[in-house]
Design a protein around this motif. Structure first.
Motif, PDB file in Angstrom:
ATOM      1  N   ASN A  32       0.852  -1.176   0.000  1.00 12.03           N
ATOM      2  CA  ASN A  32       0.000   0.000   0.000  1.00 12.03           C
ATOM      3  C   ASN A  32       0.898   1.239   0.000  1.00 12.03           C
ATOM      4  OD1 ASN A  32      -1.777   2.121   0.633  1.00 12.03           O
ATOM      5  ND2 ASN A  32      -3.128   0.711   1.723  1.00 12.03           N
ATOM      6  N   LEU A  33       0.627   2.169  -0.901  1.00 11.37           N
ATOM      7  CA  LEU A  33       1.461   3.372  -0.994  1.00 11.37           C
ATOM      8  C   LEU A  33       1.375   4.255   0.245  1.00 11.37           C
ATOM      9  CD1 LEU A  33       0.915   4.360  -4.737  1.00 11.37           C
ATOM     10  CD2 LEU A  33       3.011   3.488  -3.694  1.00 11.37           C
ATOM     11  N   GLU A  34       0.357   4.070   1.059  1.00 11.17           N
ATOM     12  CA  GLU A  34       0.219   4.867   2.282  1.00 11.17           C
ATOM     13  C   GLU A  34       1.357   4.596   3.270  1.00 11.17           C
ATOM     14  OE1 GLU A  34      -3.683   4.155   3.859  1.00 11.17           O
ATOM     15  OE2 GLU A  34      -4.664   5.008   2.103  1.00 11.17           O
ATOM     16  N   TYR A  35       2.039   3.470   3.111  1.00  9.94           N
ATOM     17  CA  TYR A  35       3.142   3.123   4.010  1.00  9.94           C
ATOM     18  C   TYR A  35       4.419   3.905   3.719  1.00  9.94           C
ATOM     19  CZ  TYR A  35       0.241  -0.882   5.300  1.00  9.94           C
ATOM     20  OH  TYR A  35      -0.779  -1.673   5.732  1.00  9.94           O
ATOM     21  N   LEU A  36       4.469   4.586   2.577  1.00  7.68           N
ATOM     22  CA  LEU A  36       5.679   5.331   2.219  1.00  7.68           C
ATOM     23  C   LEU A  36       5.794   6.590   3.071  1.00  7.68           C
ATOM     24  CD1 LEU A  36       5.831   5.075  -1.656  1.00  7.68           C
ATOM     25  CD2 LEU A  36       7.186   3.862   0.027  1.00  7.68           C
ATOM     26  N   THR A  37       6.984   6.810   3.594  1.00  5.46           N
ATOM     27  CA  THR A  37       7.216   7.990   4.432  1.00  5.46           C
ATOM     28  C   THR A  37       8.020   9.055   3.696  1.00  5.46           C
ATOM     29  OG1 THR A  37       9.187   6.945   5.367  1.00  5.46           O
ATOM     30  CG2 THR A  37       7.111   6.665   6.571  1.00  5.46           C
ATOM     31  N   SER A  38       8.598   8.708   2.552  1.00  3.23           N
ATOM     32  CA  SER A  38       9.358   9.687   1.778  1.00  3.23           C
ATOM     33  C   SER A  38       9.235   9.349   0.300  1.00  3.23           C
ATOM     34  CB  SER A  38      10.834   9.690   2.194  1.00  3.23           C
ATOM     35  OG  SER A  38      11.434   8.477   1.843  1.00  3.23           O
ATOM     36  N   ASN A  39       9.705  10.251  -0.517  1.00  2.00           N
ATOM     37  CA  ASN A  39       9.653  10.018  -1.966  1.00  2.00           C
ATOM     38  C   ASN A  39      11.044  10.115  -2.577  1.00  2.00           C
ATOM     39  OD1 ASN A  39      10.062  12.736  -1.730  1.00  2.00           O
ATOM     40  ND2 ASN A  39       8.496  13.339  -3.192  1.00  2.00           N
ATOM     41  N   ASP A  40      12.033   9.614  -1.871  1.00  2.00           N
ATOM     42  CA  ASP A  40      13.418   9.728  -2.338  1.00  2.00           C
ATOM     43  C   ASP A  40      13.952   8.445  -2.972  1.00  2.00           C
ATOM     44  OD1 ASP A  40      13.504   8.277  -0.018  1.00  2.00           O
ATOM     45  OD2 ASP A  40      15.327   9.221   0.738  1.00  2.00           O
ATOM     46  N   ALA A  41      13.084   7.526  -3.330  1.00  2.00           N
ATOM     47  CA  ALA A  41      13.535   6.265  -3.937  1.00  2.00           C
ATOM     48  C   ALA A  41      14.008   6.498  -5.372  1.00  2.00           C
ATOM     49  CB  ALA A  41      12.404   5.246  -3.920  1.00  2.00           C
ATOM     50  N   ASP A  42      14.925   5.651  -5.800  1.00  2.00           N
ATOM     51  CA  ASP A  42      15.405   5.718  -7.179  1.00  2.00           C
ATOM     52  C   ASP A  42      14.450   5.031  -8.144  1.00  2.00           C
ATOM     53  OD1 ASP A  42      18.106   6.964  -6.801  1.00  2.00           O
ATOM     54  OD2 ASP A  42      18.325   5.238  -5.477  1.00  2.00           O
ATOM     55  N   LEU A  43      13.732   4.023  -7.644  1.00  3.03           N
ATOM     56  CA  LEU A  43      12.847   3.231  -8.505  1.00  3.03           C
ATOM     57  C   LEU A  43      11.679   2.682  -7.698  1.00  3.03           C
ATOM     58  CD1 LEU A  43      12.303   1.639 -11.214  1.00  3.03           C
ATOM     59  CD2 LEU A  43      13.770  -0.156 -10.272  1.00  3.03           C
ATOM     60  N   ILE A  44      10.496   2.722  -8.300  1.00  2.00           N
ATOM     61  CA  ILE A  44       9.350   2.016  -7.749  1.00  2.00           C
ATOM     62  C   ILE A  44       8.954   0.944  -8.754  1.00  2.00           C
ATOM     63  CG2 ILE A  44       7.644   3.676  -8.643  1.00  2.00           C
ATOM     64  CD1 ILE A  44       6.004   3.024  -6.051  1.00  2.00           C
ATOM     65  N   ILE A  45       8.799  -0.271  -8.250  1.00  2.00           N
ATOM     66  CA  ILE A  45       8.370  -1.405  -9.070  1.00  2.00           C
ATOM     67  C   ILE A  45       6.966  -1.752  -8.618  1.00  2.00           C
ATOM     68  CG2 ILE A  45       8.818  -3.795  -9.706  1.00  2.00           C
ATOM     69  CD1 ILE A  45      11.777  -3.258  -8.801  1.00  2.00           C
ATOM     70  N   CYS A  46       6.039  -1.750  -9.543  1.00  2.00           N
ATOM     71  CA  CYS A  46       4.642  -2.013  -9.214  1.00  2.00           C
ATOM     72  C   CYS A  46       4.161  -3.269  -9.928  1.00  2.00           C
ATOM     73  CB  CYS A  46       3.778  -0.820  -9.605  1.00  2.00           C
ATOM     74  SG  CYS A  46       2.032  -1.038  -9.226  1.00  2.00           S
ATOM     75  N   ASP A  47       3.682  -4.228  -9.151  1.00  2.00           N
ATOM     76  CA  ASP A  47       3.108  -5.439  -9.732  1.00  2.00           C
ATOM     77  C   ASP A  47       1.697  -5.142 -10.223  1.00  2.00           C
ATOM     78  OD1 ASP A  47       3.180  -8.288 -10.321  1.00  2.00           O
ATOM     79  OD2 ASP A  47       1.642  -8.450  -8.763  1.00  2.00           O
ATOM     80  N   SER A  48       1.285  -5.850 -11.239  1.00  2.00           N
ATOM     81  CA  SER A  48      -0.021  -5.620 -11.855  1.00  2.00           C
ATOM     82  C   SER A  48      -1.178  -5.767 -10.869  1.00  2.00           C
ATOM     83  CB  SER A  48      -0.226  -6.572 -13.028  1.00  2.00           C
ATOM     84  OG  SER A  48      -0.163  -7.920 -12.575  1.00  2.00           O
ATOM     85  N   GLY A  49      -1.028  -6.599  -9.857  1.00  2.00           N
ATOM     86  CA  GLY A  49      -2.093  -6.799  -8.881  1.00  2.00           C
ATOM     87  C   GLY A  49      -2.421  -5.560  -8.068  1.00  2.00           C
ATOM     88  N   LEU A  50      -1.485  -4.625  -7.957  1.00  2.00           N
ATOM     89  CA  LEU A  50      -1.711  -3.398  -7.188  1.00  2.00           C
ATOM     90  C   LEU A  50      -1.662  -2.138  -8.052  1.00  2.00           C
ATOM     91  CD1 LEU A  50       0.355  -4.226  -3.965  1.00  2.00           C
ATOM     92  CD2 LEU A  50      -2.109  -4.419  -4.328  1.00  2.00           C
ATOM     93  N   TYR A  51      -1.591  -2.316  -9.359  1.00  2.00           N
ATOM     94  CA  TYR A  51      -1.511  -1.179 -10.277  1.00  2.00           C
ATOM     95  C   TYR A  51      -2.830  -0.413 -10.286  1.00  2.00           C
ATOM     96  CZ  TYR A  51      -1.325   1.500 -14.587  1.00  2.00           C
ATOM     97  OH  TYR A  51      -1.383   2.510 -15.515  1.00  2.00           O
ATOM     98  N   ASP A  52      -2.720   0.917 -10.264  1.00  2.00           N
ATOM     99  CA  ASP A  52      -3.880   1.795 -10.364  1.00  2.00           C
ATOM    100  C   ASP A  52      -3.542   2.887 -11.368  1.00  2.00           C
ATOM    101  OD1 ASP A  52      -5.919   3.660 -10.086  1.00  2.00           O
ATOM    102  OD2 ASP A  52      -5.946   3.564  -7.896  1.00  2.00           O
TER     103      ASP A  52
END
Length: 135
Positions: A32-52
């Motif tokens: 769940n993206l709500e768990y992210l506390t910052s936006n300093d990641a180099d890459l986000i990998i999203c599986d199709s099951g959670l894609y919006d």
């Protein structure tokens, strides 16, 4: 490199985990993206099951990769360079991660070979050990 894996699929989790560890990247797996506390990641990998499709994933990381089912790419309307079709091999995953992150640290660099100087006065011995000039 800091990577976020947005996923709830155990098979994807295992493949991505092994591959990212091999590359030496730190990553956090969330469902769940709500768990992210910052936006300093180099890459986000999203599986199709959670894609919006309503979410802008680049708000959470500098780069993005979507893992989508094979033969269903048309349903996602995503850039081909930002997708990897499932099922995938770990080597395919590593290759696309390197391209997205432009990571060359894993590439082997061979030393440059210096040319052998040409010497026209080379001498070689004959079968009796005598030295002769070669023109």
């Amino acid at each position: 490199m800091k990577v976020i894996l947005l996923n709830n699929n155990p098979a994807v989790s295992k493949l991505v985990s092994v591959s990212l560890n091999k590359l030496g990247y730190t990553f956090a797996e969330i469902d769940n993206l709500e768990y992210l506390t910052s936006n300093d990641a180099d890459l986000i990998i999203c599986d199709s099951g959670l894609y919006d499709s309503k979410i802008n994933y680049l708000e959470y990381a500098k780069n993005q990769l979507f893992l989508i089912p094979r033969n269903r790419a048309d349903e996602y309307n995503l850039a081909k360079s930002q997708t990897l079709q499932k099922p995938f091999l770990p080597t395919d995953f590593i290759d696309i991660i390197k391209v997205i992150l432009k990571d060359t640290t894993q590439d082997i660099k061979l030393p440059k070979k210096e040319p052998i100087p040409v010497d026209n006065d080379i001498k070689v011995g004959n079968k009796f050990g005598e030295i002769q000039d070669i023109d």
